[in-house]
Design an enzyme around this catalytic site. Structure first.
Site, PDB file in Angstrom:
ATOM      1  N   ARG A 144       0.846  -1.200   0.000  1.00 39.48           N
ATOM      2  CA  ARG A 144       0.000   0.000   0.000  1.00 39.48           C
ATOM      3  C   ARG A 144       0.876   1.243   0.000  1.00 39.48           C
ATOM      4  O   ARG A 144       1.907   1.290   0.677  1.00 39.48           O
ATOM      5  CB  ARG A 144      -0.909   0.032   1.233  1.00 39.48           C
ATOM      6  CG  ARG A 144      -1.849   1.247   1.269  1.00 39.48           C
ATOM      7  CD  ARG A 144      -2.614   1.297   2.577  1.00 39.48           C
ATOM      8  NE  ARG A 144      -1.706   1.457   3.717  1.00 39.48           N
ATOM      9  CZ  ARG A 144      -1.167   2.626   4.075  1.00 39.48           C
ATOM     10  NH1 ARG A 144      -1.417   3.725   3.390  1.00 39.48           N
ATOM     11  NH2 ARG A 144      -0.361   2.687   5.120  1.00 39.48           N
ATOM     12  N   VAL A 145       0.466   2.239  -0.772  1.00 36.22           N
ATOM     13  CA  VAL A 145       1.020   3.582  -0.695  1.00 36.22           C
ATOM     14  C   VAL A 145      -0.145   4.537  -0.457  1.00 36.22           C
ATOM     15  O   VAL A 145      -1.308   4.198  -0.730  1.00 36.22           O
ATOM     16  CB  VAL A 145       1.799   3.984  -1.961  1.00 36.22           C
ATOM     17  CG1 VAL A 145       3.081   3.172  -2.093  1.00 36.22           C
ATOM     18  CG2 VAL A 145       0.935   3.829  -3.202  1.00 36.22           C
ATOM     19  N   SER A 146       0.157   5.736   0.027  1.00 38.55           N
ATOM     20  CA  SER A 146      -0.897   6.639   0.471  1.00 38.55           C
ATOM     21  C   SER A 146      -1.511   7.480  -0.633  1.00 38.55           C
ATOM     22  O   SER A 146      -2.659   7.905  -0.525  1.00 38.55           O
ATOM     23  CB  SER A 146      -0.359   7.562   1.575  1.00 38.55           C
ATOM     24  OG  SER A 146       0.072   6.806   2.686  1.00 38.55           O
ATOM     25  N   THR A 147      -0.762   7.768  -1.691  1.00 37.29           N
ATOM     26  CA  THR A 147      -1.267   8.642  -2.747  1.00 37.29           C
ATOM     27  C   THR A 147      -1.010   8.041  -4.124  1.00 37.29           C
ATOM     28  O   THR A 147      -0.149   7.174  -4.297  1.00 37.29           O
ATOM     29  CB  THR A 147      -0.592  10.028  -2.690  1.00 37.29           C
ATOM     30  OG1 THR A 147       0.808   9.889  -3.014  1.00 37.29           O
ATOM     31  CG2 THR A 147      -0.717  10.645  -1.299  1.00 37.29           C
ATOM     32  N   GLN A 181       2.595   8.117  -5.535  1.00 35.35           N
ATOM     33  CA  GLN A 181       3.613   7.189  -5.062  1.00 35.35           C
ATOM     34  C   GLN A 181       3.587   5.899  -5.874  1.00 35.35           C
ATOM     35  O   GLN A 181       2.566   5.526  -6.455  1.00 35.35           O
ATOM     36  CB  GLN A 181       3.401   6.901  -3.569  1.00 35.35           C
ATOM     37  CG  GLN A 181       3.627   8.123  -2.683  1.00 35.35           C
ATOM     38  CD  GLN A 181       3.280   7.825  -1.227  1.00 35.35           C
ATOM     39  OE1 GLN A 181       2.171   7.444  -0.888  1.00 35.35           O
ATOM     40  NE2 GLN A 181       4.268   8.008  -0.355  1.00 35.35           N
TER      41      GLN A 181
END
Length: 201
Positions: free
Chosen positions: A23-26, A29
């Site tokens: 998972r990445v936040s944005t 990314q």
């Protein structure tokens, strides 16, 4: 849902099916680095999403949890990719345990629930989290009691004066106006007016 006839790639040492979660936040990314690490760790399938960890509704995490079978091991590059807090981590670990699945973090070798030591660490974490929650509850209770002694009033503020309530009651009883009309007249929600009239009765 997994095809029961396709067990997936198994870990050479343990024989378990390794499932990755990244998972990445944005959107800006990149997931490539996590994917590469999880593939190198032997994950037969990787669930990945671009979404902030503060969101409870993470579709790929939900799909992964639904995909798991007893004996599987979830692999993450770091625990903060999976959970947004200690409490969240413990809740997810409990869901994995209920499915008979394990959890392993590449960045935190101690976080491996497939080993007795890793399970013990999470049990200790659970105790610490419960202790923290009890401290917060106690501090909140003491703070409210101290504020009450200083005369602080809790609950929603009274937005209507006694004169306004008397006028409202007259409009209802004498003129037959609806509560909704009167609430709009005084700029409050009708539920607020109902509560205020009930308290003043």
């Amino acid at each position: 849902m997994r095809d029961p006839n396709d067990p997936g790639t198994r870990d050479i040492l343990t024989g378990r099916v390794l499932i990755g979660y990244a998972r990445v936040s944005t959107d800006a990314q990149d997931l490539s680095h996590q994917r590469d690490m999880l593939a190198a760790a032997g994950c037969s399938r990787i669930f990945a999403e671009k979404i902030t960890g503060t969101r409870r509704d993470r579709p790929e995490l939900a799909r992964m949890l639904d995909h798991l079978r007893a004996g599987d091991v979830v692999i993450v590059t770091a625990l903060d990719r999976l959970a947004r807090s200690t409490r969240d981590l413990l809740e997810i670990a409990e869901q994995l345990q209920a499915k008979g699945a394990g959890l392993r973090s590449l960045g935190e070798p101690w976080a491996d629930t497939t080993t007795p030591a890793g399970r013990m660490v999470l049990i200790v974490f659970g105790g610490i989290a419960e202790f923290e929650r009890s401290l917060i509850v106690e501090r909140t209770r003491r703070g409210r009691e101290a504020a009450k002694r200083r005369g602080v009033k809790f609950g929603p503020p009274t937005r209507l004066s006694a004169a306004q309530l008397e006028h409202a009651r007259e409009l209802i009883e004498r003129d037959g106006r609806s509560v909704s009309d009167i609430a709009a007249l005084f700029g409050v929600h009708r539920a607020t007016l109902y509560r205020a009239l009930a308290r003043a009765a």
